[in-house]
Design a protein around this motif. Structure first.
Motif, PDB file in Angstrom:
ATOM      1  N   PHE A  74       1.100  -1.456   0.081  1.00 12.85           N
ATOM      2  CA  PHE A  74       0.525   0.007   0.222  1.00 12.85           C
ATOM      3  C   PHE A  74       1.233   1.572  -0.046  1.00 12.85           C
ATOM      4  O   PHE A  74       0.319   2.210  -0.860  1.00 12.85           O
ATOM      5  N   LYS A  75       2.097   1.272   0.409  1.00 15.48           N
ATOM      6  CA  LYS A  75       2.561   2.366   0.354  1.00 15.48           C
ATOM      7  C   LYS A  75       3.172   2.898  -0.243  1.00 15.48           C
ATOM      8  O   LYS A  75       2.726   4.582  -1.046  1.00 15.48           O
TER       9      LYS A  75
ATOM     10  N   TYR B  76       0.197   4.827  -2.034  1.00 18.21           N
ATOM     11  CA  TYR B  76      -0.356   5.681  -1.674  1.00 18.21           C
ATOM     12  C   TYR B  76       0.687   7.082  -1.634  1.00 18.21           C
ATOM     13  O   TYR B  76       0.561   8.225  -2.060  1.00 18.21           O
TER      14      TYR B  76
ATOM     15  N   SER C 281       0.021   8.253  -5.524  1.00 20.82           N
ATOM     16  CA  SER C 281      -1.568   8.570  -5.620  1.00 20.82           C
ATOM     17  C   SER C 281      -1.258  10.481  -4.852  1.00 20.82           C
ATOM     18  O   SER C 281      -1.830  11.180  -5.834  1.00 20.82           O
TER      19      SER C 281
ATOM     20  N   LEU D 158      -7.119   7.193  -3.429  1.00 23.41           N
ATOM     21  CA  LEU D 158      -6.518   6.924  -2.320  1.00 23.41           C
ATOM     22  C   LEU D 158      -6.048   8.316  -0.705  1.00 23.41           C
ATOM     23  O   LEU D 158      -6.006   7.915  -0.453  1.00 23.41           O
ATOM     24  N   ALA D 159      -5.801   8.925  -1.899  1.00 23.28           N
ATOM     25  CA  ALA D 159      -4.305   9.736  -0.949  1.00 23.28           C
ATOM     26  C   ALA D 159      -5.076  11.055  -0.579  1.00 23.28           C
ATOM     27  O   ALA D 159      -5.177  11.732  -0.462  1.00 23.28           O
TER      28      ALA D 159
ATOM     29  N   PRO E  79      -2.264   8.549   5.469  1.00 22.85           N
ATOM     30  CA  PRO E  79      -2.348   7.345   5.086  1.00 22.85           C
ATOM     31  C   PRO E  79      -3.085   6.231   5.580  1.00 22.85           C
ATOM     32  O   PRO E  79      -3.090   4.744   5.572  1.00 22.85           O
TER      33      PRO E  79
ATOM     34  N   SER F 160      -6.246   5.874   5.287  1.00 21.63           N
ATOM     35  CA  SER F 160      -6.877   5.510   3.814  1.00 21.63           C
ATOM     36  C   SER F 160      -6.438   4.024   4.265  1.00 21.63           C
ATOM     37  O   SER F 160      -7.377   3.021   3.290  1.00 21.63           O
ATOM     38  N   ARG F 161      -5.036   3.151   4.380  1.00 23.72           N
ATOM     39  CA  ARG F 161      -5.404   1.872   4.305  1.00 23.72           C
ATOM     40  C   ARG F 161      -6.201   0.484   4.735  1.00 23.72           C
ATOM     41  O   ARG F 161      -6.394  -0.076   4.869  1.00 23.72           O
TER      42      ARG F 161
END
Length: 436
Positions: free
Chosen positions: A47-48, A51, A54, A88-89, A93, A96-97
């Protein structure tokens, strides 16, 4: 009356007993995977980079800046995918995750329900909790949630594509596969199913959607050509880490190119023969044909191209569900030995014999995919050879016993009747009761 409602019910049939057993196990497993294991995360974090890309996109900064010399997860989505995942952004973080984890979990549960519907089962059947439990015990679902990637949403779009294809909703089926291709072009081989079924309208939206998204994203991304010059060459290469494709493990173990290409070519020939047999003899059996062909195509893509990761196996759930069909190619133990190889969450690393343990753990996915393709080829090939030997190719290659109706095949013989007693025929040996 209220205390009586709290009394645990006692199952009256085996199916009821299995439902009472499996539903709590399935629900608690889902909750643990989503809210404990996934939220805790792991050292691998897909995911990092998503993100970060994004956020860079929304702020007008370069997106395709990854250093491919490292083994950390990289951002590899094309501009069309970048446009789709950019929202997502909007959140911070962490939140969002969490939202992305829940979104993927909802998508996987939706797939569970749709697969039950597709194969004519309900949530009341014993298959419902068994399937849900199996899905959330698998490596592919667990690591999709823990690593927090988009595979759950991709799977939902895949199942929607297959269902719409079967319903002849061609334009909408094209939208579903088009959204997949916009994010993961390696799923494009599924379009071969539409081609074989001559559903030409699928291609209008299947091509139009990613082209439109790319056209919309291109002027909004600061460095679109970096995807072409920097990211695309990496996607076309084979890497020797986190890669269960044949070329990945061959590079890791230092196999000679002739052996690597030999394995790929042999398995490729088996795939082509399997696809021909499916098209020639099963295209009228639509559910079996579409789901089995999708499984063969995707397994071959994961195994024979430049990159195949274990959690890609999630896309095989529609194929694995064909086991409930009477003519399934998966009703044998080698098929499920293969499934164990690429679906099991078990680790086979050995502290005492580390080299052997690494080989067991790294190769089980590759061997599982390869064995699955071999099983499909052998089952279809055996059916074909038997049908040719018996001179019945014109009527199909299913074994003769499969052509019996399920009711006729499974119906128990009728009990023998004794002479009529007071106008009522009774079973042999059954006591006769006379009611006034």
């Amino acid at each position: 009356m209220f205390p009586r409602q709290l009394e645990p019910r006692t199952a009256r049939t085996t199916a009821e007993a299995l439902n009472y057993i499996l539903w709590p196990l399935a629900i608690m497993t889902v909750l643990q995977r989503v809210f404990i294991k996934a939220v805790n995360g792991f050292i691998t974090d897909d995911f990092k980079p998503v993100y970060a890309a994004s956020l860079a996109f929304l702020n007008g900064q370069p997106v395709y800046t990854d250093n491919f010399d490292s083994v950390d997860p990289h951002y590899l989505y094309p501009p069309s995918g970048t446009l789709m995942i950019a929202p997502l952004a909007i959140l911070d973080p962490e939140k969002s995750r969490w939202c992305f984890i829940v979104l993927n979990a909802i998508a996987i549960i939706a797939v569970w329900y749709l697969l039950l519907r597709l194969f004519d089962h309900t949530v009341r059947s014993v298959l419902a909790p068994a399937l849900l439990l199996a899905m959330f015990l698998s490596e592919t679902v667990v690591n999709t949630l823990v690593f927090t990637n988009i595979n759950g949403c991709i799977l939902l779009a895949e199942v929607a594509f297959l269902m719409l294809l079967l319903k002849r909703r061609d334009l909408w089926a094209g939208v579903a596969i088009g959204l997949i291709i916009a994010v993961k072009p390696n799923m494009a081989p599924l379009l071969l199913i539409a081609l074989l079924r001559r559903q030409w309208q699928v291609f209008i939206t299947a091509i139009g959607v990613p082209v439109a998204l790319t056209a919309a994203a291109w002027p909004l991304i600061k460095d679109p050509m970096s995807f072409v010059r920097h990211t695309m060459p990496y996607l076309l290469e084979s890497r020797d880490y986190f890669n269960s494709a044949i070329v990945g493990n061959a590079a890791y173990y230092g196999l000679p190119p002739w052996l690597t290409w030999g394995m790929r070519l042999v398995l490729g020939v088996l795939v082509l023969i399997s696809l021909w047999l499916l098209y020639r003899y099963y295209r009228e059996d639509e559910l079996f044909f579409v789901c089995t062909t999708s499984g063969v195509l995707l397994t071959a893509t994961f195994l024979l191209t430049s990159l195949g990761q274990a959690y890609y196996s999630m896309m095989l759930f529609p194929f694995l569900m064909t086991v409930v069909l009477r003519n399934s190619v998966l009703r044998n133990w080698p098929a499920w030995l293969a499934v164990f190889g690429f679906m099991s969450y078990d680790k086979w690393l050995l502290d005492r014999w580390q080299s052997a343990g690494r080989a067991l753990d790294y190769l089980r996915i590759t061997f599982g995919w390869a064995l699955l393709l071999i099983v499909v080829f052998c089952v279809l090939g055996d059916r074909y050879l038997n049908a040719r030997r018996e001179g019945r190719l014109a009527s199909g290659i299913d074994p003769l016993w499969l052509r019996e109706t399920p009711a006729a095949a499974e119906e128990p013989p009728a009990p023998a009747l004794t002479p009529v007693h007071n106008g009522v025929a009774t079973s042999a040996g059954e006591p006769i009761s006379v009611e006034s």
